[in-house]
Structure formats: structure tokens, C-alpha cells
Scaffold this motif. Sequence first.
Motif, PDB file in Angstrom:
ATOM      1  N   ASN A  42       0.827  -1.216   0.000  1.00 19.56           N
ATOM      2  CA  ASN A  42       0.000   0.000   0.000  1.00 19.56           C
ATOM      3  C   ASN A  42       0.856   1.258   0.000  1.00 19.56           C
ATOM      4  O   ASN A  42       0.791   2.070   0.940  1.00 19.56           O
ATOM      5  CB  ASN A  42      -0.936  -0.007   1.214  1.00 19.56           C
ATOM      6  N   PRO A  43       1.654   1.459  -1.039  1.00 17.34           N
ATOM      7  CA  PRO A  43       2.569   2.611  -1.061  1.00 17.34           C
ATOM      8  C   PRO A  43       1.869   3.967  -1.014  1.00 17.34           C
ATOM      9  O   PRO A  43       2.470   4.957  -0.581  1.00 17.34           O
ATOM     10  CB  PRO A  43       3.327   2.433  -2.382  1.00 17.34           C
ATOM     11  N   LYS A  44       0.608   4.025  -1.432  1.00 14.85           N
ATOM     12  CA  LYS A  44      -0.106   5.295  -1.409  1.00 14.85           C
ATOM     13  C   LYS A  44      -0.681   5.611  -0.035  1.00 14.85           C
ATOM     14  O   LYS A  44      -1.165   6.723   0.190  1.00 14.85           O
ATOM     15  CB  LYS A  44      -1.237   5.287  -2.441  1.00 14.85           C
ATOM     16  N   ARG A  45      -0.600   4.644   0.862  1.00 11.86           N
ATOM     17  CA  ARG A  45      -1.191   4.848   2.186  1.00 11.86           C
ATOM     18  C   ARG A  45      -0.182   4.678   3.319  1.00 11.86           C
ATOM     19  O   ARG A  45      -0.580   4.673   4.490  1.00 11.86           O
ATOM     20  CB  ARG A  45      -2.354   3.874   2.395  1.00 11.86           C
ATOM     21  N   ALA A  46       1.093   4.536   2.982  1.00 14.07           N
ATOM     22  CA  ALA A  46       2.078   4.251   4.025  1.00 14.07           C
ATOM     23  C   ALA A  46       3.413   4.922   3.742  1.00 14.07           C
ATOM     24  O   ALA A  46       3.830   5.051   2.590  1.00 14.07           O
ATOM     25  CB  ALA A  46       2.285   2.739   4.140  1.00 14.07           C
ATOM     26  N   SER A  47       4.077   5.362   4.809  1.00 17.32           N
ATOM     27  CA  SER A  47       5.421   5.931   4.728  1.00 17.32           C
ATOM     28  C   SER A  47       6.255   5.397   5.879  1.00 17.32           C
ATOM     29  O   SER A  47       5.739   5.179   6.981  1.00 17.32           O
ATOM     30  CB  SER A  47       5.378   7.460   4.812  1.00 17.32           C
ATOM     31  N   LEU A  48       7.550   5.213   5.608  1.00  9.68           N
ATOM     32  CA  LEU A  48       8.442   4.687   6.630  1.00  9.68           C
ATOM     33  C   LEU A  48       9.829   5.294   6.481  1.00  9.68           C
ATOM     34  O   LEU A  48      10.363   5.372   5.374  1.00  9.68           O
ATOM     35  CB  LEU A  48       8.545   3.159   6.505  1.00  9.68           C
ATOM     36  N   SER A  49      10.402   5.726   7.601  1.00  5.81           N
ATOM     37  CA  SER A  49      11.785   6.191   7.638  1.00  5.81           C
ATOM     38  C   SER A  49      12.461   5.589   8.855  1.00  5.81           C
ATOM     39  O   SER A  49      11.927   5.670   9.969  1.00  5.81           O
ATOM     40  CB  SER A  49      11.860   7.722   7.720  1.00  5.81           C
ATOM     41  N   ILE A  50      13.624   4.973   8.638  1.00  6.07           N
ATOM     42  CA  ILE A  50      14.407   4.414   9.743  1.00  6.07           C
ATOM     43  C   ILE A  50      15.860   4.826   9.568  1.00  6.07           C
ATOM     44  O   ILE A  50      16.428   4.694   8.482  1.00  6.07           O
ATOM     45  CB  ILE A  50      14.322   2.869   9.791  1.00  6.07           C
ATOM     46  N   VAL A  51      16.448   5.326  10.646  1.00  8.15           N
ATOM     47  CA  VAL A  51      17.872   5.676  10.655  1.00  8.15           C
ATOM     48  C   VAL A  51      18.541   4.842  11.733  1.00  8.15           C
ATOM     49  O   VAL A  51      18.043   4.734  12.860  1.00  8.15           O
ATOM     50  CB  VAL A  51      18.090   7.173  10.929  1.00  8.15           C
ATOM     51  N   ARG A  52      19.660   4.231  11.370  1.00  8.77           N
ATOM     52  CA  ARG A  52      20.390   3.379  12.311  1.00  8.77           C
ATOM     53  C   ARG A  52      21.829   3.871  12.401  1.00  8.77           C
ATOM     54  O   ARG A  52      22.554   3.887  11.409  1.00  8.77           O
ATOM     55  CB  ARG A  52      20.341   1.932  11.819  1.00  8.77           C
ATOM     56  N   ASN A  53      22.211   4.304  13.593  1.00  6.81           N
ATOM     57  CA  ASN A  53      23.563   4.822  13.819  1.00  6.81           C
ATOM     58  C   ASN A  53      23.970   5.869  12.781  1.00  6.81           C
ATOM     59  O   ASN A  53      25.080   5.859  12.238  1.00  6.81           O
ATOM     60  CB  ASN A  53      24.576   3.674  13.832  1.00  6.81           C
ATOM     61  N   GLY A  54      23.020   6.769  12.486  1.00  5.16           N
ATOM     62  CA  GLY A  54      23.296   7.886  11.596  1.00  5.16           C
ATOM     63  C   GLY A  54      23.150   7.602  10.123  1.00  5.16           C
ATOM     64  O   GLY A  54      23.268   8.512   9.294  1.00  5.16           O
ATOM     65  N   SER A  55      22.857   6.352   9.744  1.00  9.53           N
ATOM     66  CA  SER A  55      22.701   5.982   8.327  1.00  9.53           C
ATOM     67  C   SER A  55      21.279   5.535   8.044  1.00  9.53           C
ATOM     68  O   SER A  55      20.625   4.922   8.905  1.00  9.53           O
ATOM     69  CB  SER A  55      23.671   4.852   7.957  1.00  9.53           C
TER      70      SER A  55
END
Length: 381
Positions: A42-55
Amino acid sequence: MIYYVIASAVTILLLLVFGFFWLRRWMQKSDADYVLKFIANNPKRASLSIVRNGSDFADFQSDELRPLASTVKIIVAIEYAHQAANGEIDVSERIKTHDLSRYYIPRTDGGAHETWLRSMESKEFLQGGTVSLEEVAKGMIAHSSNANTEYLMMRLGLDRINAKLKRLQLPKHEQIYPIVSRLIIPYEIAQKNKLNIFEKADAKKVQTLIEEMSHEAYIDEAINIHTKLNEDHDGSYKEQVNLRAWHNMAFNDTASKRGIRSTTSEYVSVVQKINDLSYFTQAVQEHLRPIMEWPMENHKNQEKFYHLGGKGGSTAQIVTFALYAEDKQGNKTELAIFFNDVLGYETTKLSNSLSAFQLAVVTASSNWEQKLSKLHNAKNV
């Protein structure tokens, strides 16, 4: 013949009952994989951002504007911490719960405010009908009290809160406005247009008028109502509004669609700043972390993390969350995840699965690294 008809009807009924209970049990079960699959499908209904140790660890539709629901309260908490650090507010000041109740509308917050009040009483933090300003801020984040949030908007100043968006470098973030007051907008629009909000036909006309309002006019109306609630010491205005008598799903849907929006990219940057001990001054951090890190009250979290904080939000159509963590090995993780236009079982299943998803991410097992890598690669196909 009659026997077979009856038998068939009973069989169908039993299947329906079994299906209902199976679905309810399935929705209540936490499933981290369901969250990941939903995002991928469901790309039109979802967003995700994850950063791990600055990357960047995962990035999916991270620049899409989506409604924040209660996750926006993180910005209010940051402004609270700045004013506390600067000595502009006294966090030990005793606040009358009666003053908070001006912004409380029963059955509009999932029982959050009442649950918070009970917790204050059980912990003996409620004294003479008052609580500390710090506990008001904690109730906004840990219990998601909308009444506490709107009270803090009044105390801190909406202009100061919105100025924080620029200082935090959030150019896409929409203007923050009162979240309780907006629920009363239909009543005020009905009054201005001489319509009876309590009549279904007129209520539909009000709905149309609201849908035709500009974004600026909608916010102005919410701020005007906020002023009325500020002055509603005896509760007569809310009694006159009588929201429960006319509020319906159509008005609720409109409020959700008009909700304050931002992106997971922006919110992961916000929680990164909190997780970075060098961004905010030590004085600000001393006031901010106790508010944000309510999950650290759990002994199991204390065993795994030095820091763990965040804020989520949900409505019938929206599920959001932003968090940060520093584990005992010194690994730092920041995550923001937003869903919108989710309905029925989707909302329940996602809400119940987010904790498992977050735990899988912050522990960063190789299995989950592979899963998130597949999601990232699928985005670029």
C-alpha cells in the motif's frame, strides 16, 4: 426439504460466528510482518523512515505528506522543554484539573484524559484538584490527553510552537492548530449560516460548507473556538455546543482529513535531534527526555536501553508513530511510520502490531535487516 434449509441456515450462521471470532482474534494479535507487508502493498497509504547509527536503514515514501494525528504532540513537548529550560514556565506549578477540563470533550479521545487523571490519583500526584505542569506535559505524551495538549497550546503559545517548526528545519510541516477545538467547527459553521446542526438535513449542509472551506479558514475557525474554550470557565459554551448530540462519522472523517500533516522524513529528523545529546542544550534535554521517555518506566526496557522514547497517534483512519532508541550496546535507532486512509480491521491490526514492529527494528536482527532491504529494493524497482 425444510430440514435441509434449516441445517444450511444453521451452518451458515455458525460459519459467520466462527469467522467473526477468528477475525477479532487475528486483529488483536501483534504481527510485525503484517506492518511490513502492508507498507509494501500500500505505497499510497504508508510511509516509513528508519535511521540506524546515523545511516538510512529504510526509506519508503518518506517525503509524502500524511496526517500526523497525536504524533504532532512531539513538537509541543519540544517547545515546552525549551520554555522550561529558559525559565519561562515553572514545571512544578500546580495546575487545576478544572482548567484542563475546559478542553476536554468526553468520548472523543478514547478515554485518554480520564485514564491519565486516574493514574495521577493512583500515584498520589493529584493534590487538592491540582497536578504539576510537568505531569500535564507527561500526560500529553504518555497518555495522549488531547485536553492537556490544548491547554499547553494556550500556555506555551501557538505562535511559539509553530515557530519551532522553522527552527527544527521542517519546511513541509503544516501549521499546528488546536486539535480539540476543530471538533466544534461544525457547530460554529451551523451558527454562522443559521442552520440547525441537530437536524440531519442541516448537518449535511454544514458538512458541505466545511468541505468547501479553505485550509486557512479552517485553521482560523479552530483558533477562534480555542479562544472560546479558554474563556469557558463554567463549561456553558461546551454545554451549548452539545457535541455528542450531532457529531457523526462524516464530521469525524473530515476532521481526520483536515489533520495537520508532515512526512516521516521530517519526523525521523526530529527524533534524531532528541536522540543526539549535542543538538539540544543539556537544560532542554533535562526537561524533554522525562516527557518523551515514558516507555523507560518499563523494567524490561530499562534492561535493554539507555534511552527509549516516542509518541504515536491514531484515529479511525490514521495510525502514526515516531520513536528513538539507544540500546545498551550504544546503537542508536530512529523511526517514523505513518499510515492514512486505513479502515476497519486495518486500523486495529496496524495499531496492535506496531509495538512488535518497533521492537524488531530497534533490536535490528539480521533477519529484519534483510526484510527492510527487500522493501527498499522494491521501492526502487
